[in-house]
Each structure stands twice: as structure tokens, then as C-alpha cells.
Design a protein around this motif. Structure first.
Motif: not given
Length: 128
Positions: A36-39, A42-47, A93-95
Motif C-alpha cells: 500500500a505504501k508503494l502504491a 506511485d499514486k496508484n490509489i486503487e492498488k 487519507k492514503k496516509d
């Protein structure tokens, strides 16, 4: 189609002791947090979303398998509940800071679990 890796993985799970299964679950949470952190990076919100959801599913499984007649289980339940809440916040929040916090907590739980399992095993084998 036959996938030898999947076959091996399935056999590992089917033959693992309950103690080893808990370690596998902790490792799974840590792995999905890293994904998740890598995604997120990489701005890959779905992943990122999918990886955090998989980590959450594992934490919910850990919660569901606790034997609540023991005080330690009640304490673990509260820790898992907190971890689950932080994963929800991290997902919204993709935190990555929340993910780092969860990873630290799960790593500490894994280390403690490993020490406990090793201690029990050494007592069992020293009596045998």
C-alpha cells in the motif's frame, strides 16, 4: 493451469500449526502495508486501497479467532480494533504515516508472538 508456487503456498497453510498461522497472518499484514505504501508513493490509489483492505481483512480474521475467555485475548482485541481503525483512516487519507504506525504495532506483536512460541517450544522440547 498448475502453479507450483500456489500449490506450495496452499500446502504450507494447510500443514502449519496454529502458532505458525498467526505468524503468517502478521507477515501478511506487514506485506500488504508495504504494498500500500508503494502504491501511494506511485499514486496508484486503487492498488493502495486493495492492499489496505487485504491488511484489514487479516486483522479482522485475527480478531475473530481470539478466545475471549482469556484477558490477553481481550487486550489483543483492543489492539486489533485500534489497528483496524488506523487502517480505515490510512485508506481514507492514503496516509503512509498511519501505515507506518500500524506496521510498527504489527511488527511488535509478531516479535512478541515469536518469542512466546519459541519459549513454549523450548520448554516442551526440554521436557521431552
Amino acid at each position: 493451469m498448475f502453479d507450483p508456487y500456489m500449490e506450495y503456498k496452499q500446502n504450507s497453510i494447510m500443514t502449519a500449526s496454529p502458532e505458525e498461522l498467526v505468524l503468517m497472518l502478521y507477515n501478511g499484514v506487514i506485506r500488504f502495508i508495504e504494498e500500500a505504501k508503494l502504491a501511494i508513493k506511485d499514486k496508484n490509489i486503487e492498488k493502495a486501497h486493495n492492499s489496505i483492505m487485504r491488511a484489514q481483512d487479516i486483522v479482522l480474521e485475527l480478531m475473530a479467532t481470539l478466545d475471549m475467555q482469556y484477558d490477553i485475548s481481550k487486550n489483543l482485541y483492543n489492539i486489533y480494533e485500534y489497528i483496524s481503525r488506523r487502517l480505515v483512516e490510512a485508506n481514507l487519507k492514503k496516509d503512509t504515516e498511519a501505515l507506518d504506525e500500524v506496521k510498527t504495532l504489527v511488527s511488535d506483536l509478531k516479535d512478541t508472538w515469536t518469542k512466546g512460541v519459541n519459549k513454549v517450544r523450548s520448554k516442551v522440547y526440554s521436557k521431552g
